[in-house]
Design a protein around this motif. Structure first.
Motif, PDB file in Angstrom:
ATOM      1  N   MET A 224       0.826  -1.209   0.000  1.00  0.00           N
ATOM      2  CA  MET A 224       0.000   0.000   0.000  1.00  0.00           C
ATOM      3  C   MET A 224       0.859   1.257   0.000  1.00  0.00           C
ATOM      4  SD  MET A 224      -3.346  -0.588  -0.072  1.00  0.00           S
ATOM      5  CE  MET A 224      -4.232   0.709   0.810  1.00  0.00           C
ATOM      6  N   GLU A 225       2.033   1.166   0.613  1.00  0.00           N
ATOM      7  CA  GLU A 225       2.929   2.317   0.671  1.00  0.00           C
ATOM      8  C   GLU A 225       3.766   2.463  -0.593  1.00  0.00           C
ATOM      9  OE1 GLU A 225       3.031   4.554   3.034  1.00  0.00           O
ATOM     10  OE2 GLU A 225       1.490   3.529   4.220  1.00  0.00           O
ATOM     11  N   VAL A 229      -1.765   1.169  -4.616  1.00  0.00           N
ATOM     12  CA  VAL A 229      -2.939   2.013  -4.858  1.00  0.00           C
ATOM     13  C   VAL A 229      -2.895   2.572  -6.275  1.00  0.00           C
ATOM     14  CG1 VAL A 229      -4.174   4.092  -4.156  1.00  0.00           C
ATOM     15  CG2 VAL A 229      -3.191   2.574  -2.420  1.00  0.00           C
ATOM     16  N   ILE A 255      -8.620  -2.615  -2.682  1.00  0.00           N
ATOM     17  CA  ILE A 255      -8.108  -1.277  -2.948  1.00  0.00           C
ATOM     18  C   ILE A 255      -9.075  -0.505  -3.844  1.00  0.00           C
ATOM     19  CG2 ILE A 255      -6.211   0.032  -3.988  1.00  0.00           C
ATOM     20  CD1 ILE A 255      -4.324  -2.193  -3.085  1.00  0.00           C
ATOM     21  N   TYR A 258     -11.621   0.976  -1.682  1.00  0.00           N
ATOM     22  CA  TYR A 258     -11.046   2.137  -0.985  1.00  0.00           C
ATOM     23  C   TYR A 258     -11.022   3.363  -1.898  1.00  0.00           C
ATOM     24  CZ  TYR A 258      -7.131   5.161   0.340  1.00  0.00           C
ATOM     25  OH  TYR A 258      -6.336   6.246   0.595  1.00  0.00           O
ATOM     26  N   THR A 264     -12.077   2.874   4.804  1.00  0.00           N
ATOM     27  CA  THR A 264     -10.944   3.774   4.996  1.00  0.00           C
ATOM     28  C   THR A 264      -9.673   3.067   4.535  1.00  0.00           C
ATOM     29  OG1 THR A 264     -10.444   2.951   7.218  1.00  0.00           O
ATOM     30  CG2 THR A 264     -12.077   4.749   7.037  1.00  0.00           C
ATOM     31  N   ARG A 265      -8.585   3.810   4.479  1.00  0.00           N
ATOM     32  CA  ARG A 265      -7.312   3.200   4.074  1.00  0.00           C
ATOM     33  C   ARG A 265      -6.919   2.072   5.027  1.00  0.00           C
ATOM     34  NH1 ARG A 265      -2.991   4.889   0.844  1.00  0.00           N
ATOM     35  NH2 ARG A 265      -0.977   3.950   1.380  1.00  0.00           N
ATOM     36  N   ASP A 266      -7.043   2.324   6.333  1.00  0.00           N
ATOM     37  CA  ASP A 266      -6.686   1.290   7.311  1.00  0.00           C
ATOM     38  C   ASP A 266      -7.586   0.067   7.172  1.00  0.00           C
ATOM     39  OD1 ASP A 266      -4.631   2.804   8.298  1.00  0.00           O
ATOM     40  OD2 ASP A 266      -5.741   3.538  10.048  1.00  0.00           O
ATOM     41  N   ALA A 268      -9.056  -0.893   4.399  1.00  0.00           N
ATOM     42  CA  ALA A 268      -8.664  -1.566   3.162  1.00  0.00           C
ATOM     43  C   ALA A 268      -7.415  -2.420   3.379  1.00  0.00           C
ATOM     44  CB  ALA A 268      -8.423  -0.547   2.054  1.00  0.00           C
ATOM     45  N   ILE A 269      -6.481  -1.896   4.160  1.00  0.00           N
ATOM     46  CA  ILE A 269      -5.280  -2.670   4.479  1.00  0.00           C
ATOM     47  C   ILE A 269      -5.650  -3.929   5.253  1.00  0.00           C
ATOM     48  CG2 ILE A 269      -3.154  -2.681   5.848  1.00  0.00           C
ATOM     49  CD1 ILE A 269      -2.821   0.279   5.107  1.00  0.00           C
TER      50      ILE A 269
END
Length: 315
Positions: A224-225, A229, A255, A258, A264-266, A268-269
């Motif tokens: 994700m980082e 995305v 993703i 998201y 939220t991003r968290d 989705a992770i």
């Protein structure tokens, strides 16, 4: 094979393991060790996500640095708009293996897609093309109606499959309706496998489960980082059909949701980590029970490459 014998020119190495098990690094280690022993080698992908050019990050496809100068084949070889079936991959893998042998190189298969590996080694049932009208009719059924139809028309498949496994249930129903013969009847005689024509040196990696799941979680968060995305954004921009394998690959639906503003991003992770762990668990179970008993099963930290693949190093 004795130490003085000439190596079998039809040898094929296989390193199979669940996602995040470190199998790709081990395959490169083996290739480099073989090269040092005077036997050039190359790595052939056997992972159903890593075949797609669109999934560099989410499939954890090896980078140039990861390859360490070792030739790699069938990584990113398919555009996402073109589905890669097990039969498609097996035909391509057979060509790569043949070319490697002609070049006096050792092909090293690496991956965790059991259907790919089984199709290559055992072959595939010679099922005729499915009538498109029948396929459309079957695919229009909802899950309860689909399962009920399979129970009536292919009881053996209904008994074997989970009621929620709509993809395999649909396949069973379309086969029996289109050919008049149940799927298991076709599967009794497979064609095209190379298992009897090669000398296979297999290794199955079965790491500690907690270590594996923690690695899955950490890797998805890093994805994700590091571009996952953006990778899904590019896929969505292509407006590809949602039922394509590339659109259903692990991480893509989570993703995509998201990006549409749903979790939220968290969240989705967390969802991506969960489906990754679930996938690793299914792979682990398949690799533990389905390959032949004589295939060595080891935890990655216990692998001695020259000992495990002694047949490849023997002269």
């Amino acid at each position: 094979m004795s130490k003085s014998a000439t190596p079998d020119k039809k040898q094929v190495a296989l390193i199979a393991g669940p996602t995040a098990s470190g199998k790709s690094d081990l395959a490169v280690d083996l290739a480099l060790a073989l090269e040092n022993a005077g036997r050039p080698a190359l790595v052939i992908n056997a992972d159903s996500a890593q075949v797609y050019a669109d999934l560099q990050v989410l499939s954890a496809r090896p980078s140039e640095d990861d390859m360490r100068g070792v030739p790699h084949r069938l990584f990113g070889a398919w555009d996402g708009a073109q589905p890669c079936s097990a039969a498609d991959w097996a035909e391509a893998a057979k060509r790569e293996i043949e070319n490697a042998h002609l070049a006096e190189m050792v092909p090293i298969l690496v991956g965790g897609t059991g259907l790919y590996i089984r199709t290559l080694l055992e072959g595939i049932a010679p099922i005729p093309a499915i009538d498109e009208a029948i396929r459309a009719e079957v695919r229009s059924l909802d899950a309860p109606a689909l399962y009920q139809a399979v129970q009536a028309e292919d009881p053996a498949a209904a008994a074997r499959l989970n009621a929620g496994d709509t993809q395999r249930l649909a396949r069973a129903l379309e086969v029996v309706r289109s050919t008049g013969r149940p799927l298991h009847g076709w599967q009794e005689k497979k064609v095209g496998g190379i298992g009897n024509a090669i000398t296979l040196a297999p290794l199955v990696l079965l790491p500690d489960r907690e270590w594996l799941y923690e690695r899955c979680d950490r890797r998805f968060a890093l994805m994700m980082e590091n571009g996952a995305v953006e990778e899904v954004e590019r896929l969505l921009a292509r407006d590809l059909p949602e039922d394509l394998p590339v659109m259903r690959a692990i991480g893509v639906p989570q993703i995509a949701s998201y990006l549409r503003g749903e979790p939220t991003r968290d969240e989705a992770i967390a969802l991506g980590q969960q489906v990754t762990r679930n996938y690793a668990k299914r792979q682990y179970t398949w690799l533990r029970h389905q390959p032949p008993e004589e295939w060595t099963r080891l935890s990655p930290e216990n692998v001695d490459l020259e000992k495990q693949f002694e047949i490849l190093f023997s002269r």
